[in-house]
Write a protein that holds these residues in place. Structure first.
Motif, mmCIF file in Angstrom:
data_model
loop_
_atom_site.group_PDB
_atom_site.id
_atom_site.type_symbol
_atom_site.label_atom_id
_atom_site.label_comp_id
_atom_site.label_asym_id
_atom_site.label_seq_id
_atom_site.Cartn_x
_atom_site.Cartn_y
_atom_site.Cartn_z
ATOM 1 N N ILE A 55 0.837 -1.211 0.000
ATOM 2 C CA ILE A 55 0.000 0.000 0.000
ATOM 3 C C ILE A 55 0.866 1.252 0.000
ATOM 4 C CG2 ILE A 55 -1.648 1.345 1.365
ATOM 5 C CD1 ILE A 55 -2.901 -1.379 2.188
ATOM 6 N N VAL A 56 1.891 1.281 0.837
ATOM 7 C CA VAL A 56 2.787 2.443 0.892
ATOM 8 C C VAL A 56 3.522 2.621 -0.432
ATOM 9 C CG1 VAL A 56 4.894 3.330 1.988
ATOM 10 C CG2 VAL A 56 3.049 2.416 3.396
ATOM 11 N N MET A 57 4.016 1.530 -1.005
ATOM 12 C CA MET A 57 4.719 1.620 -2.290
ATOM 13 C C MET A 57 3.780 2.104 -3.397
ATOM 14 S SD MET A 57 6.989 -1.852 -2.019
ATOM 15 C CE MET A 57 7.952 -1.707 -3.506
ATOM 16 N N THR A 58 2.566 1.591 -3.416
ATOM 17 C CA THR A 58 1.593 1.992 -4.426
ATOM 18 C C THR A 58 1.250 3.470 -4.289
ATOM 19 O OG1 THR A 58 0.675 -0.240 -4.428
ATOM 20 C CG2 THR A 58 -0.690 1.503 -5.375
ATOM 21 N N LEU A 59 1.009 3.920 -3.064
ATOM 22 C CA LEU A 59 0.696 5.333 -2.844
ATOM 23 C C LEU A 59 1.856 6.233 -3.257
ATOM 24 C CD1 LEU A 59 -1.237 5.231 0.547
ATOM 25 C CD2 LEU A 59 -2.163 5.676 -1.739
ATOM 26 N N SER A 60 3.081 5.808 -2.976
ATOM 27 C CA SER A 60 4.231 6.639 -3.360
ATOM 28 C C SER A 60 4.377 6.696 -4.877
ATOM 29 C CB SER A 60 5.508 6.150 -2.696
ATOM 30 O OG SER A 60 5.882 4.897 -3.175
ATOM 31 N N ILE A 61 4.125 5.582 -5.566
ATOM 32 C CA ILE A 61 4.185 5.572 -7.031
ATOM 33 C C ILE A 61 3.110 6.489 -7.606
ATOM 34 C CG2 ILE A 61 3.788 4.154 -9.094
ATOM 35 C CD1 ILE A 61 5.111 1.830 -7.507
ATOM 36 N N PHE A 62 1.882 6.374 -7.099
ATOM 37 C CA PHE A 62 0.792 7.210 -7.601
ATOM 38 C C PHE A 62 1.041 8.685 -7.315
ATOM 39 C CE2 PHE A 62 -2.230 3.406 -7.210
ATOM 40 C CZ PHE A 62 -1.903 2.986 -8.492
ATOM 41 N N THR A 63 1.548 8.989 -6.126
ATOM 42 C CA THR A 63 1.842 10.379 -5.780
ATOM 43 C C THR A 63 2.885 10.955 -6.727
ATOM 44 O OG1 THR A 63 1.352 9.903 -3.458
ATOM 45 C CG2 THR A 63 2.589 11.907 -3.918
ATOM 46 N N HIS A 64 3.927 10.195 -6.986
ATOM 47 C CA HIS A 64 4.970 10.650 -7.911
ATOM 48 C C HIS A 64 4.416 10.864 -9.310
ATOM 49 C CE1 HIS A 64 8.346 10.143 -10.726
ATOM 50 N NE2 HIS A 64 9.002 10.851 -9.825
ATOM 51 N N ARG A 65 3.581 9.955 -9.764
ATOM 52 C CA ARG A 65 3.010 10.077 -11.104
ATOM 53 C C ARG A 65 2.088 11.282 -11.211
ATOM 54 N NH1 ARG A 65 1.924 4.192 -13.495
ATOM 55 N NH2 ARG A 65 2.297 5.268 -15.417
#
Length: 168
Positions: A55-65
């Motif tokens: 969840i944390v990795m996914t949120l960080s990827i989405f935030t960056h995108r």
């Protein structure tokens, strides 16, 4: 001087690519770890840390995108589709989502039932095996189709807005 700047940019891009590769590799192996633990040990607490990590990795990827305005647009096997923002384009993308969902649902269902020998994906609804399998396939199809549709159409719409903003 210009050559030195170009070399620094290329090194930075390679460094960024290697970090991305490491992150996606960790993401992939964490998902495999969750899948393994789900089928070996049904205790939720045994894979809770991995779920939080995903969840944390996914949120960080989405935030960056989102911050960098990078959109995940639907693609064909051999490259990007030509995006058409008309009703015909939407129809074409719906057909793409439908085909993608059929393939994914059948593969997922086969892996879970044949290779992992899991009896039911979800709760047993009926004693009729054919009806149970049909319901599980339909449920998987519905979830994957809706996820594809919402995710990609949101990205297409954001891309279209960004494109209009740049052109005006």
């Amino acid at each position: 001087m210009q050559n030195k700047q170009n070399q620094n940019k290329e090194e930075f891009i390679r460094y960024k690519d290697s970090l991305s590769f490491a992150a996606y590799t960790a993401y992939f192996f964490t998902i495999l770890s969750i899948i393994y633990k789900v089928f070996v040990n049904s205790n939720f607490s045994s894979y809770l840390f991995e779920i939080i990590l995903i969840i944390v990795m996914t949120l960080s990827i989405f935030t960056h995108r989102i911050m960098n305005k990078v959109y995940n647009l639907p693609v064909k096997i051999f490259g990007k589709r030509k995006l058409d923002f008309s009703k015909q384009g939407l129809k074409s993308r719906l057909i793409h989502y439908f085909k993608d969902t059929i393939v994914f649902s059948i593969l997922y269902f086969s892996i879970v039932h044949v290779f992992l020998k899991k009896q039911y994906l979800f709760a047993q609804v009926t004693e009729n095996v054919i009806l149970q399998i049909s319901l599980e396939l339909l449920f998987t199809f519905f979830i994957v189709f809706m996820t594809d549709f919402v995710w990609f159409e949101t990205n297409v719409s954001l891309y279209e807005k960004e494109k209009r903003k740049r052109n005006s």
